[in-house]
Every structure is written in structure tokens, then in C-alpha cells.
Design an enzyme around this catalytic site. Structure first.
Site, PDB file in Angstrom:
ATOM      1  N   ASN A   1       0.808  -1.223   0.000  1.00  0.00           N
ATOM      2  CA  ASN A   1       0.000   0.000   0.000  1.00  0.00           C
ATOM      3  C   ASN A   1       0.843   1.277   0.000  1.00  0.00           C
ATOM      4  OD1 ASN A   1       0.605  -1.195   2.554  1.00  0.00           O
ATOM      5  ND2 ASN A   1      -0.595   0.405   3.545  1.00  0.00           N
TER       6      ASN A   1
ATOM      7  N   GLN B   1      -4.987  -3.860  -2.069  1.00  0.00           N
ATOM      8  CA  GLN B   1      -4.507  -2.828  -2.998  1.00  0.00           C
ATOM      9  C   GLN B   1      -4.434  -3.327  -4.430  1.00  0.00           C
ATOM     10  OE1 GLN B   1      -4.128   0.269  -2.576  1.00  0.00           O
ATOM     11  NE2 GLN B   1      -3.974   0.535  -0.375  1.00  0.00           N
TER      12      GLN B   1
ATOM     13  N   SER C   1     -11.197  -5.392  -0.119  1.00  0.00           N
ATOM     14  CA  SER C   1     -11.932  -4.347   0.567  1.00  0.00           C
ATOM     15  C   SER C   1     -12.680  -3.536  -0.484  1.00  0.00           C
ATOM     16  CB  SER C   1     -10.944  -3.467   1.322  1.00  0.00           C
ATOM     17  OG  SER C   1     -11.571  -2.268   1.699  1.00  0.00           O
TER      18      SER C   1
ATOM     19  N   HIS D   1     -13.979  -0.403  -0.397  1.00  0.00           N
ATOM     20  CA  HIS D   1     -13.790   1.032  -0.593  1.00  0.00           C
ATOM     21  C   HIS D   1     -12.502   1.373  -1.333  1.00  0.00           C
ATOM     22  CE1 HIS D   1     -10.792   2.227   2.550  1.00  0.00           C
ATOM     23  NE2 HIS D   1     -11.148   1.084   3.055  1.00  0.00           N
TER      24      HIS D   1
ATOM     25  N   THR E   1     -25.931 -10.840  11.254  1.00  0.00           N
ATOM     26  CA  THR E   1     -26.823 -10.798  10.093  1.00  0.00           C
ATOM     27  C   THR E   1     -26.030 -10.343   8.871  1.00  0.00           C
ATOM     28  OG1 THR E   1     -28.655 -10.255  11.527  1.00  0.00           O
ATOM     29  CG2 THR E   1     -28.932  -9.758   9.197  1.00  0.00           C
TER      30      THR E   1
ATOM     31  N   CYS F   1      -3.066   5.205   6.782  1.00  0.00           N
ATOM     32  CA  CYS F   1      -3.264   4.635   8.112  1.00  0.00           C
ATOM     33  C   CYS F   1      -2.220   5.164   9.085  1.00  0.00           C
ATOM     34  CB  CYS F   1      -3.152   3.123   8.081  1.00  0.00           C
ATOM     35  SG  CYS F   1      -4.257   2.388   6.914  1.00  0.00           S
TER      36      CYS F   1
END
Lengths: 375, 401
Positions: A149, A178, A198, A200, A236, A320
Site C-alpha cells: 500500500n 490494494q 476491501s 472502498h 446478520t 493509516c
């Protein structure tokens, strides 16, 4: 606005949002319910799951929908380590993994696992000889990310897989957060057994990701409750998130090799080559959508601020860690010289960028460099 | 090493004398059909082998997966084809081995020389290859029996085929090469297994399913569609006939004492199945019955039910234990679907005391209380027919995903 921080997060694609809204309205029922609405939601979930596995090159495999990349990585590491204890208690991870992997190590060690880290070279690529040295018949899990990343360095998963298969019975996991949709994930028998993705990072919706496995590989749950998702992740199942992830993955997969990222990246590499004070990090074969450069003698933050004033958004190393003052473990592992190490910025492309953004970036960056020369 | 060819060996059908060509053509068509969505795949058949060729390595990987489900294949190997001269064969073998882990592995070269014009004899080629490869890969240990790496060199007229891996095929005969039958598919564990076993012997299947709304739900029908679709992955397309059975089931309740309703219901199903079989030109009916498993499967019951037709009723599970049936269901991927908890038409009207030794004459006597003939004709005429596998366009979610 020119947004070049797509490795931190991307703007959701309208088509993905559309799927999310339509699925939320039409398939709101709990997929575990026995009535028709539940069954229909469950069928959408099953199709989404099938599509996700297929796009990962793991048709017929196991898909666990998670809250994102971090949970997928945690699930892979803890779930596979605990579930394969009978094979051995040795785990190997590369030195440049995402914190979702690296910061799990102390907890794994508390549970009695022995965790080794694989060295990387100056190009940000793992040292295969070191991997070979550390693999033993007791190694039960190996985790090597596909694209780093911070630098965009592509890790040689197939070669690593060959070594892993030859020397151990370990399950091979790769954090592909990535790389998915940017760099093809190897699907041969030496490719990874499991990958994390992921939403997003691929113009999907935050709070959604998946661990995808060729088969169950002994995976144990790390969340407990109603035994949804074949007991692998209780809670759920968010059907609309699953559908939106499947859609985002399809759109991303269709783009592989088509987006002009490599052209832009190579153009920028040539452009940065003209500056004495700028060092391009990582190998030429790196992922096309991430470019990290180090500027000698300044802090990366200054470049971020200067560009931001012109409505251009980049980040210092990885988002991050960019707010923490700690030095990047990746840059450390790569051995970037001291006077460069603090001046790293990362430019990462996404679907919303265009050629014009690159031209504008160069203008602004040239002016910025002139400014710091004068200081 | 990226392979671009798969060498496919025929199973039992190599023995089938003059029908051979029919079998080979059927197998080739079946393979073409399951690889239709892989654009670079080509299939060509020869007398004793078939070859699948693809430009895309990914498509070869996919084909290797799918071929495991195709009946009529004994085994298959990913292979590299090269010019059939000694130097090229040596180079190719070198390339294959250098992509493999040879450290301490036992090794053997095997040669088949279908093209007898090749200048070296089998033994000579074997020796040449060994002499060339062993110094290059000093960690290989030669072993004649059960070697870990078996390098197969198949010399044929169009070139040499080299492979190191043999994958077991599904065996049996190509689906559709041995006639056409109608499978009674309930949604339970047994009937899909019965269908699978008969397809393995080369039968082409239509399936018939009995549906009793509102006592059975749409979901229970969906489940059967899924099972039939799964079966279609093993061979030819499958037509599914769904019979609306509610009216007849209610009439049975009124006409026959409760201990015999089960027997009569089954007889009606068999009659309807036989009428459908006749219409579609099939030669037999297939059921998942297993002797003694439930009240309707005692010898007396089977005999009372079978009395309605002279058509052969094939019961491949008749002598099998439940656990063995379950293990096949798991293997062929129908078990998880079969155990989904929906009511089917057999469980709804099940009497508490079904006769395990029904007397056929008594059953026929009570059936006289109702005029079933026109009801049967109506059910047959009004049946729904769909073809499986469903086309991808029929996927209601394709726009969302």
C-alpha cells in the site's frame, strides 16, 4: 479537485451506489428467514458470493463477507492459524504487511504461535531466499500481501507459492486489498489459497470487504453468534453490502489492464527524474496505480499541504500511518536513506482521474519545488 | 509451466466396437458444450484420445476443473505439445521439469509410441531422455514403480505430447450415448443420486417433479430446479416437467382408506410419469427407490406401484445403504440442497399408518371410487416444462451485480 489518494480510499462509483440502494430496498429481508422475502435475499446473497469467488479466480470457493480489509486479514490470520494448529504453530508474514497483519502478531504470540517475518529488499519486494530459509514442515500459515500500500511493489506470489507448496503444508493467504482490479492475482495452483479484499479501495462502499478462499482450509471463526455464513462469521449478513461488493469487484476486474495508469505512472517517473532532490521508490515493475516518491530534506507533510492549497490531494506514505509520527515500517524495511525518509508522498490513481489531472499535477509540483529551492 | 493442451483418455468406451464413433462424437459434443463459454478452447477427437487446446492458460485451468465431471473420460493430463524430434522433446522436458520441485523426488520417463515412424524405439527414447535429464536435475532419483514424477511422452503423428500429471476422470459413458429416460425427482437425497448414476451409464434424462401448491411451497420447487440444474452439469441439457398434483392428491384422500393413500399416490405418480415418458419418447423411468428404506419401498409396495406399467423402471439405488447414497450426494454436490427443510408432496399427506404390505387387488378396488383417468390426462397436458441449465440472462440479479 484532483484526488490522487485512491490507495487510502476511493470515491464510490454511482453504479455501485445504485446496486446498494436497490438491493437495500428490494432485498431488505434477513437472508436467514424462511419466508419468500428471506429466500430471495438469500438467493441474491448466494449469487453475489458466487460472483465474488469467481472474480477472485476461486470459483466454487468459500466467501466470507466482512466489515472490510482489516477484519478479513484478522479472520485469515487468526482463523487459519487456530484451525491449522495440528499442522504446526509457525506463521510467516512479510515485513511490509498492512498493520492488520503486523499488529496481530503480539496476540498470536500470546496464543503460543511462533511468527517469523520475511525480509524485503530495497525495491520493496520480499526476499524469496529468506522465505525459503524460514519455511519448515511446521509452517501452517503464510501471509504475503500482493501489492504494498505504500510503494505499490508487487510481491512475487506465484514464486512464493511454489516455495510454500514445496516446503510445507501451509495455507497461503494474501492481502489483495490494494491489488484487486489493478494487478491480476495469480490463480494457478501456486497462487494464494485465500485473499482479502476491501470494497472502498475499488470504488465500493466503506465498511465492507471479504475473505475469499479456494476452499475452507480449516478456517475457524473469530466472531461468534448466530452462525451465519456457515458459522464462519456470525452477524446478520448485510445483503446489500455483499451485492455492492460483487458489483464493485466486477467493475474493477473489467478495468484490469485497460485503465491508462501505467502510462501516467511512467510519465510521472520520467518527470520526477528531472529533479535532483526527488527519488522514486520501488521497482519499475510496480503496480501501475501507486507511485511513491521521496523528497530530500523536507517532510512529506509540507508537500501534502502545498498541493492541497491547489486542490490536489495526495498522502504521505500510507493514510493509516500518516497521522502518526512514527516512521513507516515499510520504508524502514526497504532501507530508504535517512535524508529522504521523511519526505515521502504517495500518489495513487483511481477511476475518477484523467490525463488532465496529471498535467495539472506536474505544473503545481514544479512550482512547489521551485519554492523549496528558494528556502 | 503454462500448459496449453489437455490430453483426454477415453474410459470404457474404447471397448465399444462399432458404436465407438457415436460415443466419441457424443463425448466431444459434451466437452464442447461445457467449455462453450471459454472462447479459446478447441476440442479435437482422435481414435483413442481427445485433445483440448486453449490459448489462455486460465481457460486450461478452468477446463481441468470441469473435465472431472464429464462422463466417459478415464483420465486426463495437462500436456505440452512439441515437434516430434529428439532435440525438441529434450528441450521441452527440460522446461517442464525446471518449473517443478525436483528436490529428492523419485522419477521415471514413460514413452508411448503411437507413431511408429518415429526413429527411436520406445526403450531407446526412454534411455536418451534419462541420460539427458538426470545430469541436469541431479536431485531426481530414478524409480520404476510408483515414482512421484512420471514424465509421459506420447509420440503421435501430429507431434509429441509431454505431461507429468494424470487426473482421474469420472468414468462411465458419455451422457446421452445410451438412450433417454425420465427421472422422478422429489427433492430428497436419493433421486438426484439415482439420476447421476444413470447419467454415468450414458443416459440422457428428462426429470419429472410433482408439485402440490399450496401444501408445497414455491421454494420447494426451486430446490428441485436447483437439483436438476446441478445434474445437468454432468452431461446434457435436462428438461424438467412439473406436474400440478394437488387435485389428484386430494382425490386420493377421498377415494382410498388412509393406510393405502400412499400406495395409490405413488401409483398415480407412476402413471403420470409413464404418460410423460411416452410423450417425450423415453424408454425407461428412473427412481431413487432403495429396498426397505421407507414404507413405499418395501417389496410389496414396489410391486403394487410397479403394477401400473410395463415400462422398465430403473432403480440404481435399490441395493444401496443410505450412508453410501449420502456420500455420493455429497460428492456430486446435491446433498446440501437436498436437506433444505421444505415440505414436499410426499410428506404432506403421509398417513400415520401406511401399509407396508399393500395388496394390489385391494388398492385397485378402492381406486375405482374415483375417475382418475381424466385427472391424469389433465395433469399431463397442463405440466410446466423448463430446460436446464437456465440461461444466464434468466438471472434476475444480473443487473444488480
Amino acid at each position: 479537485m484532483i484526488y490522487f489518494d485512491n490507495s487510502a480510499t476511493t470515491m464510490p462509483d454511482d453504479r455501485v451506489l445504485d446496486t446498494f440502494i436497490k438491493s437495500s430496498k428490494a432485498f431488505f429481508a434477513n437472508p436467514s428467514s424462511l419466508h419468500r422475502l428471506g429466500i430471495e435475499a438469500d438467493r441474491l446473497l448466494a449469487r453475489a458470493s458466487e460472483q465474488v469467488a469467481e472474480l477472485a479466480g476461486m470459483s466454487g470457493g468459500t466467501v466470507v463477507f466482512t466489515s472490510g480489509g482489516t477484519e478479513a486479514d484478522n479472520l485469515a490470520l487468526f482463523g487459519l492459524a487456530r484451525g491449522n494448529r495440528a499442522h504446526g504453530k509457525k506463521i510467516l508474514v512479510s515485513a511490509i504487511e498492512h498493520p492488520a497483519i503486523l499488529r496481530s502478531i503480539p496476540q498470536l504470540e500470546k496464543e503460543g504461535f511462533e511468527v517469523g517475518t520475511i525480509r524485503v529488499g530495497r525495491d520493496g519486494v520480499i526476499d524469496l531466499a529468506d522465505l525459503a530459509d524460514q519455511l519448515t514442515s511446521e509452517t501452517s500459515v503464510v501471509s504475503i500481501m500482493h501489492v504494498n500500500n505504500e510503494t505499490g511493489a508487487i510481491q512475487p506470489l506465484e514464486e512464493a507459492g511454489g516455495l510454500i507448496r514445496a516446503k510445507s503444508r501451509a495455507v497461503f493467504h494474501s492481502d489483495a486489498v490494494q491489488s484487486f482490479g489493478k494487478v491480476a492475482i495469480p490463480v494457478s495452483e501456486n497462487g494464494p489459497d485465500a485473499i482479502s479484499v476491501s470494497a472502498h479501495k475499488i470504488h465500493g462502499i466503506e465498511g465492507s470487504g471479504a475473505l475469499i478462499l479456494k476452499k475452507r482450509h480449516g478456517l475457524e471463526a473469530i466472531l461468534f453468534g448466530g452462525n451465519q455464513q456457515e458459522g464462519l462469521r456470525s452477524g446478520t449478513v448485510p445483503v446489500a453490502h455483499a451485492a455492492a461488493l460483487a458489483k464493485a469487484m466486477r467493475l474493477a476486474a473489467e478495468e484490469i489492464g485497460r485503465a491508462p495508469y501505467a502510462e501516467w505512472r511512467n510519465g510521472l517517473v520520467r518527470y520526477f527524474g528531472d529533479f535532483d532532490k526527488v527519488m522514486v521508490l520501488g521497482a519499475e515493475e510496480n503496480a501501475p496505480h501507486i507511485l511513491s516518491v521521496a523528497i530530500r530534506g523536507i517532510k512529506g507533510e509540507i508537500a501534502v499541504n502545498a498541493l492541497q492549497e491547489q486542490d490536489i490531494y495526495v498522502s504521505t506514505s500510507s493514510a493509516c500511518s500518516s497521522r502518526s509520527r512514527k516512521e513507516s515500517h515499510v520504508l524502514q524495511a526497504m532501507g530508504v536513506p535517512d535524508d529522504y525518509r521523511h519526505g515521502v508522498i504517495r500518489i495513487s490513481f483511481g477511476r475518477m482521474n484523467s490525463e488532465r489531472d496529471i498535467t495539472r499535477f506536474k505544473e503545481v509540483f514544479t512550482t512547489f519545488m521551485e519554492t523549496i529551492e528558494r528556502v | 509451466m503454462m500448459y496449453h493442451e489437455i490430453m483426454i483418455r477415453y474410459g470404457e468406451l474404447s471397448l465399444k466396437g462399432k458404436n465407438r464413433n457415436v460415443f466419441i462424437r457424443k463425448l466431444r459434443d459434451n466437452i464442447r458444450r461445457i467449455t462453450k463459454d471459454l472462447p479459446s478452447v478447441k476440442v479435437k477427437s482422435e481414435h483413442d484420445r481427445m485433445y483440448l487446446i486453449a490459448d489462455e492458460g486460465r481457460e486450461i485451468q478452468e477446463a481441468l476443473e470441469r473435465l472431472q465431471d464429464v462422463f466417459g473420460i478415464q483420465s486426463f493430463s495437462p500436456a505440452v505439445r512439441c515437434r516430434a524430434d529428439l532435440e525438441t522433446i529434450k528441450e521441452t522436458a527440460e522446461r517442464i521439469l525446471s518449473g517443478m520441485d525436483t528436490e529428492g523426488k523419485t522419477f521415471k520417463v514413460e514413452v508411448r509410441r503411437a507413431d511408429k515412424t518415429f526413429p527411436l524405439k520406445t526403450i531407446e527414447l526412454q534411455q536418451e531422455m534419462g541420460a539427458h535429464l538426470l545430469p541436469l536435475f541431479p536431485n531426481l532419483i530414478v524409480k520404476m514403480k510408483k515414482p512421484e514424477i512420471r514424465l509421459l511422452i506420447d509420440i503421435r503423428e501430429d507431434g509429441a505430447y509431454l505431461s507429468t500429471k494424470t487426473i482421474q476422470g469420472a468414468g462411465g459413458l458419455p451422457a446421452g450415448s445410451n438412450g433417454h429416460a425420465l427421472l422422478m425427482l422429489s427433492g430428497g437425497i436419493d433421486s438426484p443420486v439415482a439420476g447421476y448414476l444413470m447419467m454415468k451409464r450414458g443416459l440422457k434424462l428428462d426429470v419429472i417433479h410433482f408439485h402440490s401448491p399450496p401444501f408445497t411451497s414455491e421454494q420447494s420447487k426451486e430446490k428441485v430446479v436447483e437439483l436438476a440444474e446441478r445434474l445437468s452439469a454432468f452431461g446434457t441439457r435436462i428438461r424438467m416437467h412439473t406436474i400440478h398434483f394437488t387435485e389428484i392428491q386430494q382425490a386420493v384422500q377421498d377415494a382410498v382408506p388412509s393406510a393405502l393413500t400412499m400406495t395409490t399416490t405413488r401409483r398415480m405418480m407412476m402413471k403420470i410419469a409413464d404418460r410423460v415418458r411416452e410423450e417425450i419418447g423415453a424408454k425407461a423411468i428412473v427412481t431413487g427407490e432403495s429396498l426397505g428404506q421407507v414404507a413405499s419401498q418395501t417389496l410389496s409396495s414396489l410391486s403394487a406401484i410397479n403394477e401400473v406399467t410395463a415400462t422398465p423402471v430403473l432403480r440404481p439405488l435399490i441395493a444401496m445403504d443410505k450412508l453410501d447414497i449420502i456420500s455420493i450426494a455429497e460428492k456430486i454436490g446435491t446433498y446440501e440442497t437436498s436437506i433444505r427443510p421444505f415440505e414436499d408432496c410426499c410428506t404432506i399427506f403421509t398417513p400415520s399408518n401406511p401399509a407396508t404390505k399393500p395388496r394390489t387387488d385391494k388398492v385397485i378396488y378402492y381406486e375405482g371410487n374415483a375417475d382418475f383417468g381424466p385427472m391424469i390426462e389433465k395433469a399431463v397436458a397442463e405440466r410446466e416444462v423448463i430446460v436446464l441449465p437456465l440461461k444466464k440472462d434468466d438471472d434476475p440479479f444480473s443487473e444488480l451485480l
